[in-house]
Scaffold this active site. Sequence first.
Site, PDB file in Angstrom:
ATOM      1  N   GLY A  52      -9.665 -12.022   4.221  1.00  0.00           N
ATOM      2  CA  GLY A  52      -9.075 -12.280   2.907  1.00  0.00           C
ATOM      3  C   GLY A  52      -7.598 -12.546   3.106  1.00  0.00           C
TER       4      GLY A  52
ATOM      5  CB  CYS B 110      10.633   1.582 -18.319  1.00  0.00           C
ATOM      6  SG  CYS B 110      11.705   0.535 -19.291  1.00  0.00           S
TER       7      CYS B 110
ATOM      8  CE1 TYR C 135      -2.728   0.514  -0.606  1.00  0.00           C
ATOM      9  CE2 TYR C 135      -1.835  -1.695  -0.898  1.00  0.00           C
ATOM     10  CZ  TYR C 135      -2.873  -0.790  -1.032  1.00  0.00           C
ATOM     11  OH  TYR C 135      -4.058  -1.210  -1.580  1.00  0.00           O
TER      12      TYR C 135
HETATM   13  C1  PLP Z   1     -10.898  -5.701   1.779  1.00  0.00           C
HETATM   14  C2  PLP Z   1     -12.156  -6.191   2.379  1.00  0.00           C
HETATM   15  C3  PLP Z   1     -12.151  -7.428   3.045  1.00  0.00           C
HETATM   16  C4  PLP Z   1     -10.928  -8.257   3.251  1.00  0.00           C
HETATM   17  O1  PLP Z   1      -9.982  -7.624   4.052  1.00  0.00           O
HETATM   18  P1  PLP Z   1      -8.665  -8.405   4.521  1.00  0.00           P
HETATM   19  O2  PLP Z   1      -7.841  -7.353   5.134  1.00  0.00           O
HETATM   20  O3  PLP Z   1      -8.040  -8.994   3.306  1.00  0.00           O
HETATM   21  O4  PLP Z   1      -9.082  -9.452   5.494  1.00  0.00           O
HETATM   22  C5  PLP Z   1     -13.364  -7.869   3.536  1.00  0.00           C
HETATM   23  N1  PLP Z   1     -14.509  -7.165   3.382  1.00  0.00           N
HETATM   24  C6  PLP Z   1     -14.538  -5.982   2.739  1.00  0.00           C
HETATM   25  C7  PLP Z   1     -15.815  -5.270   2.581  1.00  0.00           C
HETATM   26  C8  PLP Z   1     -13.366  -5.450   2.221  1.00  0.00           C
HETATM   27  O5  PLP Z   1     -13.390  -4.260   1.600  1.00  0.00           O
END
Ligand code: PLP
Length: 432
Positions: A293, A362, A335
Amino acid sequence: MILHPTYDINEAGHLTVAGLDAVELAREFGTPVYLLDTDAVRAQCRLYREAFREYFGESSLPAFAGKALCYKGLYSLVAEEGLLADCVSPGEIFTAKSAGFPMERIFFHGNNKTDDDLRFALESGVGHIVVDGEDELFALDRIAGEMGKNPRILLRITPGIDPHTHRKISTGNVDSKFGMAIATGQAHAFVKEALGCASLTLDGFHCHVGSQIFDTEPFEDACDIMLSFMAQIRADTGYEAEILNLGGGFGVRYTEEDPAVDYRDNIRRLGSEIDRMCAMHGVRKPTVIMEPGRSIVAAAGCTLYTCGTVKSIPGFRSYVSIDGGMPDNPRYTLYQSRYTVLNASHAADPADFVCTVAGRCCESGDLIAEGISLAKPSRGDVIAVLVTGAYNYSMASHYNRIPKPPVVELSGGKARVAVRRETYADLCAMDQ
Ligand SMILES: *Cc1c(COP(=O)(O)O)cnc(C)c1O
Protein backbone atom coordinates in the site's frame (compact mmCIF):
# COMPACT_ATOMS: atom_id res chain seq x y z
CA MET A 1 15.74 15.48 -6.80
CA ILE A 2 14.65 15.62 -3.15
CA LEU A 3 14.19 12.11 -1.65
CA HIS A 4 12.26 10.83 -4.70
CA PRO A 5 12.18 11.64 -8.44
CA THR A 6 8.80 13.40 -7.97
CA TYR A 7 10.39 16.35 -6.12
CA ASP A 8 12.82 19.00 -7.37
CA ILE A 9 13.53 22.76 -7.29
CA ASN A 10 13.08 25.10 -10.29
CA GLU A 11 14.84 28.33 -11.34
CA ALA A 12 12.40 30.43 -9.31
CA GLY A 13 13.59 28.56 -6.23
CA HIS A 14 10.19 26.88 -5.86
CA LEU A 15 9.58 23.25 -5.08
CA THR A 16 8.35 21.29 -8.10
CA VAL A 17 6.13 18.24 -7.86
CA ALA A 18 6.05 15.99 -10.95
CA GLY A 19 7.63 18.90 -12.82
CA LEU A 20 4.94 21.43 -11.79
CA ASP A 21 5.58 24.53 -9.67
CA ALA A 22 4.18 23.93 -6.17
CA VAL A 23 3.56 27.64 -5.54
CA GLU A 24 1.47 27.90 -8.71
CA LEU A 25 -0.41 24.69 -7.84
CA ALA A 26 -1.20 26.16 -4.41
CA ARG A 27 -2.52 29.32 -6.06
CA GLU A 28 -4.62 27.38 -8.59
CA PHE A 29 -6.14 24.76 -6.28
CA GLY A 30 -5.95 26.46 -2.88
CA THR A 31 -4.49 24.95 0.29
CA PRO A 32 -4.37 22.56 1.94
CA VAL A 33 -4.19 20.30 -1.10
CA TYR A 34 -3.03 16.74 -1.59
CA LEU A 35 -1.00 16.26 -4.77
CA LEU A 36 -0.42 12.84 -6.32
CA ASP A 37 2.09 12.12 -9.10
CA THR A 38 0.11 9.38 -10.84
CA ASP A 39 2.90 8.69 -13.34
CA ALA A 40 5.06 7.72 -10.35
CA VAL A 41 2.22 5.56 -8.95
CA ARG A 42 1.89 3.77 -12.30
CA ALA A 43 5.65 3.24 -12.49
CA GLN A 44 5.61 1.67 -9.03
CA CYS A 45 2.64 -0.60 -9.97
CA ARG A 46 4.58 -1.78 -13.04
CA LEU A 47 7.75 -2.33 -11.07
CA TYR A 48 5.86 -4.57 -8.63
CA ARG A 49 3.98 -6.43 -11.36
CA GLU A 50 7.04 -7.14 -13.46
CA ALA A 51 9.25 -8.09 -10.52
CA PHE A 52 6.54 -10.46 -9.17
CA ARG A 53 6.21 -12.18 -12.54
CA GLU A 54 9.96 -12.51 -12.86
CA TYR A 55 10.86 -13.60 -9.32
CA PHE A 56 7.69 -15.11 -7.83
CA GLY A 57 6.30 -16.81 -10.95
CA GLU A 58 3.79 -16.24 -13.79
CA SER A 59 0.62 -16.32 -11.71
CA SER A 60 1.92 -14.11 -8.88
CA LEU A 61 0.54 -10.58 -8.59
CA PRO A 62 0.66 -7.59 -6.25
CA ALA A 63 -2.59 -6.38 -4.66
CA PHE A 64 -2.80 -2.68 -3.91
CA ALA A 65 -3.81 -2.09 -0.27
CA GLY A 66 -6.55 0.50 -0.61
CA LYS A 67 -6.38 1.49 3.02
CA ALA A 68 -3.24 3.48 2.13
CA LEU A 69 -5.16 5.67 -0.33
CA CYS A 70 -8.70 5.15 -1.49
CA TYR A 71 -10.81 7.05 -4.02
CA LYS A 72 -12.49 5.98 -7.25
CA GLY A 73 -9.86 7.33 -9.65
CA LEU A 74 -7.11 5.44 -7.92
CA TYR A 75 -8.96 2.13 -8.30
CA SER A 76 -9.33 2.84 -12.04
CA LEU A 77 -5.59 3.42 -12.26
CA VAL A 78 -4.80 0.25 -10.30
CA ALA A 79 -7.19 -1.75 -12.52
CA GLU A 80 -5.52 -0.37 -15.67
CA GLU A 81 -2.15 -1.42 -14.30
CA GLY A 82 -3.45 -4.97 -13.84
CA LEU A 83 -3.06 -5.24 -10.08
CA LEU A 84 -5.32 -6.97 -7.59
CA ALA A 85 -6.73 -4.96 -4.66
CA ASP A 86 -6.95 -5.50 -0.93
CA CYS A 87 -10.07 -3.99 0.66
CA VAL A 88 -10.67 -3.79 4.40
CA SER A 89 -14.27 -2.64 4.55
CA PRO A 90 -17.50 -2.62 2.52
CA GLY A 91 -16.82 1.10 1.97
CA GLU A 92 -13.58 0.31 0.18
CA ILE A 93 -15.28 -2.46 -1.80
CA PHE A 94 -18.06 -0.04 -2.75
CA THR A 95 -15.51 2.55 -3.90
CA ALA A 96 -13.69 -0.04 -6.02
CA LYS A 97 -17.00 -1.27 -7.46
CA SER A 98 -18.10 2.29 -8.29
CA ALA A 99 -14.86 2.71 -10.23
CA GLY A 100 -15.55 -0.46 -12.24
CA PHE A 101 -12.75 -2.39 -10.53
CA PRO A 102 -13.14 -6.13 -11.32
CA MET A 103 -14.61 -7.63 -8.16
CA GLU A 104 -12.97 -11.02 -8.71
CA ARG A 105 -9.60 -9.31 -8.22
CA ILE A 106 -10.41 -8.23 -4.64
CA PHE A 107 -9.22 -9.69 -1.34
CA PHE A 108 -11.52 -8.71 1.53
CA HIS A 109 -9.76 -8.30 4.90
CA GLY A 110 -10.65 -7.30 8.42
CA ASN A 111 -10.64 -8.79 11.91
CA ASN A 112 -14.32 -8.13 12.51
CA LYS A 113 -16.45 -8.41 9.39
CA THR A 114 -20.13 -8.24 10.33
CA ASP A 115 -22.76 -10.53 8.82
CA ASP A 116 -23.87 -7.57 6.69
CA ASP A 117 -20.28 -7.00 5.53
CA LEU A 118 -20.02 -10.66 4.52
CA ARG A 119 -23.35 -10.52 2.65
CA PHE A 120 -22.25 -7.36 0.88
CA ALA A 121 -18.97 -9.00 -0.16
CA LEU A 122 -20.78 -12.09 -1.47
CA GLU A 123 -23.35 -10.02 -3.36
CA SER A 124 -20.53 -7.94 -4.86
CA GLY A 125 -18.70 -11.07 -5.96
CA VAL A 126 -15.33 -10.32 -4.37
CA GLY A 127 -12.69 -12.85 -5.42
CA HIS A 128 -11.40 -13.88 -2.00
CA ILE A 129 -12.49 -13.33 1.57
CA VAL A 130 -9.58 -13.49 4.00
CA VAL A 131 -11.17 -15.12 7.03
CA ASP A 132 -9.73 -13.87 10.31
CA GLY A 133 -11.12 -16.24 12.95
CA GLU A 134 -13.52 -19.09 13.79
CA ASP A 135 -16.62 -16.99 14.46
CA GLU A 136 -16.25 -15.38 11.06
CA LEU A 137 -15.55 -18.73 9.38
CA PHE A 138 -18.78 -20.29 10.64
CA ALA A 139 -20.80 -17.13 9.97
CA LEU A 140 -19.52 -16.99 6.40
CA ASP A 141 -20.20 -20.69 5.80
CA ARG A 142 -23.79 -20.23 7.02
CA ILE A 143 -24.41 -17.00 5.07
CA ALA A 144 -22.85 -18.39 1.88
CA GLY A 145 -25.05 -21.49 2.24
CA GLU A 146 -28.18 -19.34 2.64
CA MET A 147 -27.23 -17.30 -0.43
CA GLY A 148 -26.31 -20.36 -2.49
CA LYS A 149 -22.73 -19.10 -2.98
CA ASN A 150 -19.42 -20.87 -2.74
CA PRO A 151 -16.82 -18.20 -1.97
CA ARG A 152 -13.09 -18.70 -2.20
CA ILE A 153 -11.31 -17.96 1.05
CA LEU A 154 -7.84 -17.53 2.51
CA LEU A 155 -7.19 -17.94 6.21
CA ARG A 156 -5.33 -15.24 8.09
CA ILE A 157 -2.49 -16.84 9.99
CA THR A 158 -0.23 -15.19 12.58
CA PRO A 159 3.33 -16.36 12.04
CA GLY A 160 4.57 -14.74 15.29
CA ILE A 161 7.12 -12.30 13.95
CA ASP A 162 8.14 -9.00 15.45
CA PRO A 163 9.33 -6.98 12.46
CA HIS A 164 11.12 -4.47 14.74
CA THR A 165 8.77 -1.77 13.70
CA HIS A 166 6.42 0.44 15.65
CA ARG A 167 4.26 -1.53 18.07
CA LYS A 168 1.01 -0.14 16.68
CA ILE A 169 1.84 -1.20 13.15
CA SER A 170 3.27 -4.63 13.83
CA THR A 171 0.57 -7.24 13.48
CA GLY A 172 2.41 -10.52 12.97
CA ASN A 173 3.00 -11.05 16.71
CA VAL A 174 1.11 -13.83 18.44
CA ASP A 175 -0.60 -11.27 20.68
CA SER A 176 -2.62 -9.60 17.94
CA LYS A 177 -6.25 -8.92 17.18
CA PHE A 178 -5.56 -10.25 13.66
CA GLY A 179 -5.48 -13.87 12.53
CA MET A 180 -4.93 -17.22 14.21
CA ALA A 181 -1.53 -18.11 15.66
CA ILE A 182 0.59 -21.06 14.57
CA ALA A 183 2.44 -21.08 17.91
CA THR A 184 -0.71 -21.81 19.93
CA GLY A 185 -1.93 -24.59 17.62
CA GLN A 186 -5.03 -22.52 16.78
CA ALA A 187 -4.02 -21.99 13.16
CA HIS A 188 -3.82 -25.75 12.58
CA ALA A 189 -7.30 -26.31 14.04
CA PHE A 190 -8.61 -23.35 12.03
CA VAL A 191 -7.50 -24.99 8.76
CA LYS A 192 -9.24 -28.24 9.61
CA GLU A 193 -12.44 -26.38 10.43
CA ALA A 194 -12.24 -24.46 7.15
CA LEU A 195 -11.77 -27.68 5.18
CA GLY A 196 -14.95 -28.95 6.79
CA CYS A 197 -17.08 -25.96 5.71
CA ALA A 198 -19.43 -27.12 2.97
CA SER A 199 -19.98 -23.72 1.34
CA LEU A 200 -16.38 -22.50 1.34
CA THR A 201 -13.40 -23.22 -0.91
CA LEU A 202 -10.04 -22.84 0.81
CA ASP A 203 -7.45 -21.41 -1.60
CA GLY A 204 -4.59 -20.78 0.81
CA PHE A 205 -3.16 -18.64 3.54
CA HIS A 206 -2.47 -15.02 4.36
CA CYS A 207 -0.17 -13.31 6.81
CA HIS A 208 0.93 -9.72 7.32
CA VAL A 209 3.87 -8.95 9.56
CA GLY A 210 3.77 -5.17 9.79
CA SER A 211 4.44 -1.94 7.96
CA GLN A 212 7.34 0.38 7.10
CA ILE A 213 9.78 -2.57 7.05
CA PHE A 214 13.10 -1.84 5.31
CA ASP A 215 14.62 -5.27 5.64
CA THR A 216 13.60 -8.40 3.69
CA GLU A 217 14.36 -10.53 6.75
CA PRO A 218 10.91 -10.35 8.43
CA PHE A 219 9.33 -11.39 5.09
CA GLU A 220 11.81 -14.25 4.68
CA ASP A 221 11.08 -15.39 8.25
CA ALA A 222 7.35 -15.22 7.54
CA CYS A 223 7.81 -17.33 4.36
CA ASP A 224 9.83 -19.89 6.24
CA ILE A 225 7.20 -20.23 8.96
CA MET A 226 4.27 -20.22 6.50
CA LEU A 227 5.84 -22.78 4.12
CA SER A 228 6.73 -25.07 7.00
CA PHE A 229 3.12 -24.68 8.25
CA MET A 230 1.87 -25.58 4.76
CA ALA A 231 4.05 -28.71 4.78
CA GLN A 232 2.61 -29.75 8.17
CA ILE A 233 -0.94 -29.16 7.00
CA ARG A 234 -0.34 -31.26 3.91
CA ALA A 235 1.17 -34.09 5.97
CA ASP A 236 -1.77 -33.96 8.37
CA THR A 237 -4.71 -33.41 6.02
CA GLY A 238 -3.44 -33.84 2.45
CA TYR A 239 -4.50 -30.26 1.72
CA GLU A 240 -2.08 -28.27 -0.45
CA ALA A 241 -2.50 -24.48 -0.49
CA GLU A 242 -2.49 -22.77 -3.88
CA ILE A 243 -2.04 -19.19 -2.68
CA LEU A 244 0.37 -17.71 -0.17
CA ASN A 245 -0.42 -14.06 0.49
CA LEU A 246 2.37 -12.35 2.44
CA GLY A 247 0.60 -9.04 3.09
CA GLY A 248 2.11 -5.59 2.74
CA GLY A 249 4.74 -3.66 4.55
CA PHE A 250 7.71 -2.62 2.42
CA GLY A 251 9.19 0.61 3.79
CA VAL A 252 9.27 4.05 2.22
CA ARG A 253 11.86 6.81 2.51
CA TYR A 254 10.24 9.71 4.39
CA THR A 255 13.38 11.63 5.38
CA GLU A 256 17.06 11.75 4.44
CA GLU A 257 17.74 9.44 7.38
CA ASP A 258 15.66 6.60 5.93
CA PRO A 259 17.45 4.33 3.46
CA ALA A 260 16.51 4.41 -0.22
CA VAL A 261 14.70 1.15 -1.02
CA ASP A 262 15.39 -1.04 -4.06
CA TYR A 263 12.00 -2.78 -4.28
CA ARG A 264 12.96 -4.90 -7.26
CA ASP A 265 15.99 -6.25 -5.49
CA ASN A 266 13.95 -6.98 -2.34
CA ILE A 267 11.48 -8.98 -4.44
CA ARG A 268 14.34 -10.80 -6.18
CA ARG A 269 15.86 -11.77 -2.81
CA LEU A 270 12.53 -12.84 -1.40
CA GLY A 271 11.80 -14.86 -4.57
CA SER A 272 15.01 -16.84 -4.33
CA GLU A 273 14.39 -17.49 -0.62
CA ILE A 274 10.89 -18.76 -1.45
CA ASP A 275 12.34 -21.17 -4.04
CA ARG A 276 14.92 -22.41 -1.56
CA MET A 277 12.37 -22.82 1.24
CA CYS A 278 9.81 -24.61 -0.96
CA ALA A 279 12.51 -27.14 -1.85
CA MET A 280 13.56 -27.42 1.80
CA HIS A 281 10.01 -27.96 3.12
CA GLY A 282 9.04 -30.11 0.13
CA VAL A 283 6.03 -28.00 -0.86
CA ARG A 284 4.90 -27.03 -4.36
CA LYS A 285 5.59 -23.36 -5.02
CA PRO A 286 2.34 -21.45 -4.40
CA THR A 287 1.07 -18.38 -6.24
CA VAL A 288 2.60 -15.58 -4.21
CA ILE A 289 0.55 -12.45 -3.54
CA MET A 290 1.74 -9.40 -1.63
CA GLU A 291 -0.28 -6.33 -0.68
CA PRO A 292 1.84 -3.19 -0.92
CA GLY A 293 0.00 0.00 0.00
CA ARG A 294 2.40 2.59 1.37
CA SER A 295 5.22 1.71 -1.05
CA ILE A 296 2.94 2.24 -4.08
CA VAL A 297 1.55 5.67 -3.24
CA ALA A 298 3.45 7.33 -0.37
CA ALA A 299 6.42 8.76 -2.28
CA ALA A 300 4.18 10.02 -5.10
CA GLY A 301 2.12 12.28 -2.84
CA CYS A 302 2.74 15.51 -0.99
CA THR A 303 0.58 18.05 0.82
CA LEU A 304 0.76 21.82 0.31
CA TYR A 305 -0.26 24.22 3.04
CA THR A 306 -0.09 27.99 3.51
CA CYS A 307 1.99 29.37 6.35
CA GLY A 308 0.00 31.53 8.75
CA THR A 309 1.43 32.57 12.10
CA VAL A 310 5.14 32.22 12.85
CA LYS A 311 5.75 32.52 16.58
CA SER A 312 9.13 32.31 18.35
CA ILE A 313 9.08 31.78 22.11
CA PRO A 314 12.44 32.96 23.52
CA GLY A 315 14.24 30.12 25.30
CA PHE A 316 11.77 27.57 23.94
CA ARG A 317 10.96 27.07 20.31
CA SER A 318 9.46 28.52 17.17
CA TYR A 319 6.06 27.46 15.88
CA VAL A 320 5.13 27.64 12.21
CA SER A 321 1.36 27.27 11.96
CA ILE A 322 -0.21 25.92 8.78
CA ASP A 323 -3.78 25.87 7.46
CA GLY A 324 -4.15 22.09 7.92
CA GLY A 325 -2.79 19.55 10.39
CA MET A 326 -4.11 16.47 12.18
CA PRO A 327 -7.43 16.39 10.28
CA ASP A 328 -5.56 15.87 6.96
CA ASN A 329 -2.47 14.13 8.41
CA PRO A 330 -2.92 12.47 11.81
CA ARG A 331 0.28 10.41 11.57
CA TYR A 332 2.53 12.55 13.73
CA THR A 333 -0.14 12.78 16.40
CA LEU A 334 -0.71 9.00 16.25
CA TYR A 335 2.78 7.58 15.78
CA GLN A 336 5.26 10.51 15.82
CA SER A 337 5.91 9.69 12.16
CA ARG A 338 8.72 11.77 10.69
CA TYR A 339 8.35 13.87 7.57
CA THR A 340 10.42 16.10 5.31
CA VAL A 341 8.99 19.61 5.37
CA LEU A 342 10.05 22.41 3.00
CA ASN A 343 9.30 26.05 2.46
CA ALA A 344 8.14 25.49 -1.13
CA SER A 345 8.24 29.24 -1.86
CA HIS A 346 11.96 29.44 -0.95
CA ALA A 347 13.10 25.86 -1.52
CA ALA A 348 16.58 26.84 -2.71
CA ASP A 349 17.34 28.99 0.36
CA PRO A 350 19.32 27.55 3.28
CA ALA A 351 17.07 25.51 5.58
CA ASP A 352 18.30 27.10 8.78
CA PHE A 353 15.14 27.95 10.72
CA VAL A 354 14.59 25.30 13.39
CA CYS A 355 10.92 24.98 14.22
CA THR A 356 7.87 22.94 15.05
CA VAL A 357 5.22 22.78 12.35
CA ALA A 358 1.81 23.02 13.99
CA GLY A 359 -1.67 22.43 12.64
CA ARG A 360 -4.68 24.69 13.10
CA CYS A 361 -6.73 22.55 15.47
CA CYS A 362 -7.60 23.36 19.08
CA GLU A 363 -5.37 20.56 20.31
CA SER A 364 -1.75 20.93 21.52
CA GLY A 365 -0.88 17.56 20.03
CA ASP A 366 -1.85 18.76 16.57
CA LEU A 367 1.68 18.85 15.16
CA ILE A 368 3.15 17.72 11.83
CA ALA A 369 6.86 17.82 12.69
CA GLU A 370 9.10 18.93 15.57
CA GLY A 371 12.71 20.10 15.53
CA ILE A 372 12.95 20.32 11.76
CA SER A 373 14.65 23.08 9.76
CA LEU A 374 13.38 24.97 6.77
CA ALA A 375 14.02 28.29 5.05
CA LYS A 376 12.41 30.81 7.44
CA PRO A 377 8.81 31.16 6.29
CA SER A 378 6.59 34.19 6.52
CA ARG A 379 2.81 34.48 6.33
CA GLY A 380 1.61 33.41 2.88
CA ASP A 381 4.54 31.11 2.00
CA VAL A 382 3.67 27.66 0.72
CA ILE A 383 4.77 24.88 3.08
CA ALA A 384 5.14 21.40 1.59
CA VAL A 385 5.13 18.12 3.49
CA LEU A 386 6.61 15.44 1.25
CA VAL A 387 5.76 11.73 0.99
CA THR A 388 2.17 11.99 2.22
CA GLY A 389 0.59 9.81 -0.50
CA ALA A 390 -0.20 7.00 1.95
CA TYR A 391 -2.28 7.09 5.15
CA ASN A 392 -3.04 10.82 4.91
CA TYR A 393 -6.15 11.32 2.78
CA SER A 394 -7.32 7.82 3.80
CA MET A 395 -6.95 8.72 7.51
CA ALA A 396 -8.36 12.24 7.24
CA SER A 397 -11.10 13.36 9.63
CA HIS A 398 -13.39 16.33 10.05
CA TYR A 399 -12.03 17.22 13.49
CA ASN A 400 -12.83 20.86 14.34
CA ARG A 401 -15.31 20.76 11.44
CA ILE A 402 -12.54 21.27 8.90
CA PRO A 403 -13.45 20.19 5.35
CA LYS A 404 -11.17 17.59 3.73
CA PRO A 405 -8.73 18.92 1.11
CA PRO A 406 -9.00 17.88 -2.55
CA VAL A 407 -6.77 15.29 -4.22
CA VAL A 408 -5.13 16.72 -7.33
CA GLU A 409 -3.53 14.24 -9.70
CA LEU A 410 -0.43 15.28 -11.63
CA SER A 411 0.42 13.47 -14.85
CA GLY A 412 2.36 14.37 -18.00
CA GLY A 413 2.79 17.99 -16.84
CA LYS A 414 -0.95 18.50 -16.22
CA ALA A 415 -2.97 18.80 -13.02
CA ARG A 416 -6.52 17.45 -12.57
CA VAL A 417 -8.84 17.40 -9.56
CA ALA A 418 -9.56 13.74 -8.76
CA VAL A 419 -11.41 14.39 -5.48
CA ARG A 420 -12.93 17.85 -5.06
CA ARG A 421 -12.47 19.98 -1.96
CA GLU A 422 -15.24 19.56 0.60
CA THR A 423 -17.41 22.57 1.28
CA TYR A 424 -18.91 23.76 4.56
CA ALA A 425 -22.25 22.57 3.20
CA ASP A 426 -20.74 19.07 2.76
CA LEU A 427 -19.94 19.14 6.47
CA CYS A 428 -23.61 19.64 7.29
CA ALA A 429 -24.95 17.35 4.56
CA MET A 430 -25.78 14.50 6.96
CA ASP A 431 -27.18 16.66 9.76
CA GLN A 432 -30.96 16.20 10.04
C1 PLP B 1 -1.87 -2.45 6.20
C2 PLP B 1 -1.96 -3.70 5.41
C3 PLP B 1 -1.37 -3.75 4.14
C4 PLP B 1 -0.60 -2.62 3.54
O1 PLP B 1 0.56 -2.33 4.25
P1 PLP B 1 1.61 -1.26 3.69
O2 PLP B 1 2.55 -1.08 4.81
O3 PLP B 1 0.85 -0.02 3.36
O4 PLP B 1 2.26 -1.85 2.48
C5 PLP B 1 -1.53 -4.92 3.42
N1 PLP B 1 -2.22 -5.97 3.91
C6 PLP B 1 -2.80 -5.95 5.13
C7 PLP B 1 -3.56 -7.12 5.60
C8 PLP B 1 -2.68 -4.82 5.92
O5 PLP B 1 -3.23 -4.81 7.15
